[in-house]
Design a protein around this motif. Structure first.
Motif, short mmCIF file in Angstrom:
data_model
loop_
_atom_site.label_atom_id
_atom_site.label_comp_id
_atom_site.label_asym_id
_atom_site.label_seq_id
_atom_site.Cartn_x
_atom_site.Cartn_y
_atom_site.Cartn_z
N ASP A 255 0.64 -1.26 0.04
CA ASP A 255 0.02 -0.01 0.09
C ASP A 255 0.85 1.20 -0.03
O ASP A 255 0.26 2.37 -0.08
N MET A 308 -15.33 -1.42 -6.48
CA MET A 308 -13.84 -1.21 -6.20
C MET A 308 -13.23 -0.42 -5.20
O MET A 308 -11.91 -0.45 -5.09
N GLU A 310 -13.27 -0.30 -2.01
CA GLU A 310 -12.96 -0.99 -0.81
C GLU A 310 -11.22 -1.44 -1.11
O GLU A 310 -10.47 -1.53 -0.29
N ARG A 311 -11.17 -2.07 -2.33
CA ARG A 311 -10.01 -2.45 -2.80
C ARG A 311 -8.82 -1.50 -3.00
O ARG A 311 -7.71 -1.67 -2.71
#
Length: 328
Positions: A255, A308, A310-311
């Motif tokens: 991330d 999408m 949340e991803r």
């Protein structure tokens, strides 16, 4: 994700002589959908391209672009680069068109993901490999003649359109991941970059276009084992490729971006193979900013698609909170 219909299996048998026992969806991207095929000739990789079926000129242009990337992949494969071998169909081509379906089949390469290997060794190998790709493709002379829009114009135009859509979405949605003030700042940055970057690309470089860990496979020691997904290969200044790799190399697996030290490991390995000119070194900070905006606006576009948010939200926050400049 869509799997193969009986008719598509029949088409593959007709064009390639393959009997498909199972087709397992792998992923869906902006340009293609991919599957692992279990066939009577082993495990293979199917790529189904996204292409407008009408008007015919759109399809013809898309076929030319894909043919260019296949030519580049074949060129590298013939020179012992670790790119998957494209299978030839019964007509001798690597691109198969059946009605509105456009697809290709290649070797399926096993390997380790970036997070499964020692990161310093993987970064060194990846940087060196990108330098070798750029150096080798200077000798590539494709048979397909395409009038490419300059990379600068293509990227700047895409960013302007995306940011307008994102600004509208932010104004209409509560809890948007990026504040309107940040979006306005990015819009101003795009205009500054448009003024800074040269209008014309140097025509003697071919870039991968999406060179990052997700499009590589490594061996257990961290050496690049496979270079995947050359769908975005095209003529452009190599600094577009290098900057995008430096900013987004670990994206999806992590991330947060590379640390400054990790960026320099990649860059120094690259320059051991293909050193940058003074002009390219001076332009790299601008290209890093441009690369950052390309990736962030893509993620924000994906954030607005159903299912999408949340991803991609962790990726967006991770990159909002970390410096992407090339400083130790």
């Amino acid at each position: 994700m869509k799997t193969l219909s009986p008719q598509e299996q029949a088409n593959i048998h007709q064009h390639y002589g393959l009997k498909v026992a199972a087709a397992i969806p792998i992923g869906t991207g902006a340009m293609s959908a991919t599957m692992l095929l279990h066939t009577d000739q082993g495990r293979l990789f199917l790529k189904r391209y996204r292409c407008e079926s009408t008007p015919n000129l759109d399809q013809a242009a898309e076929i030319s672009r894909i043919s260019f990337t296949h030519d580049a992949q074949n060129y590298l494969c013939a020179r012992d680069f670790p790119v998957p071998r494209l299978l030839r169909n019964r007509s001798g081509g690597t691109l198969t068109i059946e009605g509105h379906e456009i697809y290709a089949i290649s070797e399926f390469v096993e390997g380790c993901d970036f997070d499964a290997v020692q990161p310093v060794g993987a970064l060194q190998s990846a940087g060196e490999t990108l330098g070798r790709i750029h150096h080798e493709l200077r000798g590539f002379h494709p048979e397909v003649d395409i009038r490419w829009e300059p990379m600068r114009d293509e990227v700047i135009g895409t960013l302007r359109r995306r940011l307008e859509r994102i600004r509208t979405a932010e104004s209409e949605t509560g809890g948007y991941p990026v504040l309107g003030s940040r979006i306005a700042e990015w819009m101003g940055e795009v205009e500054r970059l448009a003024a800074e970057l040269p209008v014309r690309d140097r025509g003697d470089w071919i870039i991968h276009g999406d060179y990052r860990a997700q499009n590589l496979k490594f061996d257990a020691g961290g050496k690049v084992k496979a270079i995947l997904d050359l769908d975005t290969a095209r003529p452009a200044d190599r600094t577009y490729d290098l900057a995008y790799a430096l900013v987004f190399f670990p994206a999806v697996y992590r991330d947060t971006p590379l640390t400054p030290d990790q960026k320099f490991v990649f860059l120094e390995a690259y320059e051991e193979v293909s050193s940058l000119t003074t002009s390219e070194q001076n332009s790299l900070p601008s290209h890093l900013k441009l690369a950052y905006l390309r990736g962030m606006t893509l993620w924000l576009h994906l954030h607005d698609l159903a299912g999408m948010a949340e991803r991609v939200s962790p990726w967006i926050q991770g990159y909002l909170n970390n410096d992407i400049t090339l400083t130790k």
